[in-house]
Motif scaffolding. Structure first.
Motif, PDB file in Angstrom:
ATOM      1  N   ALA A 182       0.846  -1.202   0.000  1.00 43.51           N
ATOM      2  CA  ALA A 182       0.000   0.000   0.000  1.00 43.51           C
ATOM      3  C   ALA A 182       0.873   1.240   0.000  1.00 43.51           C
ATOM      4  CB  ALA A 182      -0.930  -0.003   1.205  1.00 43.51           C
TER       5      ALA A 182
ATOM      6  N   ARG B 279       0.055   5.146   1.083  1.00 44.18           N
ATOM      7  CA  ARG B 279      -1.126   5.215   1.940  1.00 44.18           C
ATOM      8  C   ARG B 279      -0.690   5.457   3.388  1.00 44.18           C
ATOM      9  NH1 ARG B 279      -5.377   2.499  -0.416  1.00 44.18           N
ATOM     10  NH2 ARG B 279      -6.619   3.374   1.287  1.00 44.18           N
TER      11      ARG B 279
ATOM     12  N   ARG C 137      -7.380  -8.712   9.220  1.00 44.44           N
ATOM     13  CA  ARG C 137      -8.073  -7.679   8.460  1.00 44.44           C
ATOM     14  C   ARG C 137      -9.201  -7.088   9.309  1.00 44.44           C
ATOM     15  NH1 ARG C 137      -7.146  -8.376   2.767  1.00 44.44           N
ATOM     16  NH2 ARG C 137      -5.804 -10.181   2.396  1.00 44.44           N
ATOM     17  N   SER C 138      -9.350  -5.787   9.237  1.00 44.21           N
ATOM     18  CA  SER C 138     -10.429  -5.108   9.957  1.00 44.21           C
ATOM     19  C   SER C 138     -10.965  -4.008   9.051  1.00 44.21           C
ATOM     20  CB  SER C 138      -9.923  -4.528  11.281  1.00 44.21           C
ATOM     21  OG  SER C 138     -10.941  -3.802  11.934  1.00 44.21           O
ATOM     22  N   ASP C 139     -12.174  -4.224   8.535  1.00 46.09           N
ATOM     23  CA  ASP C 139     -12.768  -3.294   7.572  1.00 46.09           C
ATOM     24  C   ASP C 139     -11.836  -3.165   6.367  1.00 46.09           C
ATOM     25  OD1 ASP C 139     -14.937  -2.978   9.253  1.00 46.09           O
ATOM     26  OD2 ASP C 139     -14.025  -1.277  10.312  1.00 46.09           O
ATOM     27  N   ASP C 140     -11.369  -1.954   6.106  1.00 47.27           N
ATOM     28  CA  ASP C 140     -10.494  -1.730   4.951  1.00 47.27           C
ATOM     29  C   ASP C 140      -9.035  -1.605   5.353  1.00 47.27           C
ATOM     30  OD1 ASP C 140     -12.654  -1.730   3.238  1.00 47.27           O
ATOM     31  OD2 ASP C 140     -13.000   0.433   3.485  1.00 47.27           O
ATOM     32  N   GLU C 141      -8.687  -2.098   6.522  1.00 47.48           N
ATOM     33  CA  GLU C 141      -7.311  -1.982   7.005  1.00 47.48           C
ATOM     34  C   GLU C 141      -6.764  -3.341   7.411  1.00 47.48           C
ATOM     35  OE1 GLU C 141      -6.663   2.392   8.921  1.00 47.48           O
ATOM     36  OE2 GLU C 141      -7.626   0.894  10.189  1.00 47.48           O
TER      37      GLU C 141
ATOM     38  N   PRO D 174      -3.619   0.233   5.091  1.00 48.64           N
ATOM     39  CA  PRO D 174      -4.542  -0.343   4.108  1.00 48.64           C
ATOM     40  C   PRO D 174      -4.209  -1.802   3.835  1.00 48.64           C
ATOM     41  CG  PRO D 174      -3.890   1.844   3.422  1.00 48.64           C
ATOM     42  CD  PRO D 174      -3.055   1.505   4.626  1.00 48.64           C
ATOM     43  N   LEU D 175      -5.198  -2.568   3.356  1.00 48.77           N
ATOM     44  CA  LEU D 175      -5.102  -4.018   3.236  1.00 48.77           C
ATOM     45  C   LEU D 175      -3.828  -4.456   2.537  1.00 48.77           C
ATOM     46  CD1 LEU D 175      -8.745  -5.060   2.386  1.00 48.77           C
ATOM     47  CD2 LEU D 175      -7.469  -5.486   4.479  1.00 48.77           C
TER      48      LEU D 175
END
Length: 405
Positions: A331, A334, A382-386, A354-355
């Protein structure tokens, strides 16, 4: 690290090495029995077959002491029992000595079935009983010699158990050494992976920046970036060599005091590609390096990790370095967030970006925390988009005591 050999050549039957005292006692026993055998044979006028069989029994005893083959030694024990049992009565129980020694030898031999000594002793008792009947010996004589042979069975079994225990201890030590070798190799591979992933990832970013600056005609800035890239590559190579050298020197750390390997590194450029350039600096060097690579990181809390001891601080530095490397590779550009939160008697370190894809680095994070042997934990998910890496570590008791005082 050298693994133990599978068998000790000093002791053919499979037990502990025989001392010089054991050799001396057996030699003395052979000499005493041989002396009285010859003396009594002359005085009593023993028949020729007694002389022959008695000599064979004594020869088996000698062969047992100097034989090097396990099969030869076992054969010597059988010869001692077979030849000696026939001559026990004619020699007035003198030859019971090699018979008992042979039974002990068979019972203690690890390559012979455990029941062999009992069967051999029973056969010898039968031979003595038959010979005693022919020679009109007393029942007490037969019972006395039989008791001696049964005692030999017990002694042989006891020695066998001791040798089995010793062999198991040697095997356990070999397994422990193998496990240590594998752990050392795994640790070296993990360290090299961390160093190369960090330095090569940063190197790619630096070279990309050089290319962009050259296209823009900013030659001076490109030259500066190229110098930084060279420094980063040199640091990565030095750290890879240091990891390999540490693996080679592991076996010598217990034998002699380790010499300092950090002194030569003081003249090298200081970069975050090193696992522990300055333990007291904590995460500061990593954050500065990430920003110098063009990355963006938002920090919260004490970057020096002053509430942790040296071992936990080093583990956190390694994990954060791997997480920042992943962020730059997967990423780039980011923002990354880094938080160090003191929660009572524990410290939580959380880094999110970020992922990103998983890999060997995530496995290395868990392995580092497992090696600490404490309540420290690390989670990467992974947590949401992170992609979030969360660490939970105990506070250093020394630091806690200092705050209370």
């Amino acid at each position: 690290m050298t693994l133990l050999s599978s068998r000790d050549e000093a002791d053919i039957p499979g037990g502990r090495p025989r001392s010089s005292a054991a050799w001396g006692l057996n030699a003395l026993g052979i000499a005493i029995v041989a002396f009285f055998f010859v003396r009594n044979g002359v005085l009593l006028g023993l028949p020729v077959w007694v002389w022959v069989l008695g000599s064979v029994a004594l020869a088996g005893w000698v062969l047992r002491e100097f034989g090097r083959s396990p099969r030869l030694v076992a054969t010597a024990g059988v010869v001692m029992v077979a030849a000696g049992s026939v001559t026990v009565v004619p020699t007035d129980s003198l030859m019971i000595v090699p018979v008992i020694v042979g039974i002990v030898l068979i019972g203690a031999h690890l390559r012979v079935p455990v029941w062999a000594a009992s069967v051999t002793a029973l056969a010898a008792i039968v031979v003595v009983a038959v010979t005693a009947t022919v020679e009109h010996a007393s029942l007490q004589f037969v019972l006395g010699t039989s008791g001696g042979m049964l005692l030999g069975v017990l002694i042989g079994f006891s020695r066998r158990q001791f040798r089995v225990a010793a062999e198991r201890a040697r095997e356990a030590e070999r397994e422990q050494q193998r496990a240590q070798l594998l752990a050392d190799r795994s640790r070296a591979a993990r360290d090299i992976h961390d160093v190369l992933a960090h330095s090569l990832g940063g190197l790619v970013l630096q070279l990309d920046a050089v290319e962009a600056l050259l296209e823009a005609g900013r030659v001076e800035d490109a030259t500066t970036r190229a110098g930084e890239a060279r420094t980063l590559a040199a640091d990565g190579l030095a750290e890879a060599r240091r990891a390999v050298r540490a693996l080679r020197e592991d076996a010598d750390t217990d034998a002699e005091p380790a010499t300092s390997t950090t002194a030569p590194d003081t003249t090298e450029p200081s970069r975050a590609s090193r696992p522990t350039t300055d333990p007291g600096a904590g995460l500061t060097a990593l954050v500065d390096a990430h920003r110098s690579f063009g990355g963006e990181v938002v920090t919260q809390g004490d970057e020096t990790l002053a509430d942790l001891d040296a071992a936990h601080r080093a583990a956190v530095v390694q994990v954060v370095r791997e997480a920042l490397s992943n962020a730059r590779r997967h990423a780039p550009g980011r923002p990354v967030s880094l938080s160090v939160i003191r929660d009572g008697d524990a410290v939580d370190v959380v880094i999110a970006n970020p992922l990103a894809r998983g890999g060997h680095g995530l496995l290395g994070m868990r392995e580092r925390f497992q090696e600490l042997g404490s309540s420290a934990t690390v989670e990467a998910e992974r947590s949401d988009d992170e992609f979030v890496v969360a660490m939970h570590l105990p506070v250093d008791p020394v630091a806690a005591d200092g705050e209370q005082s």
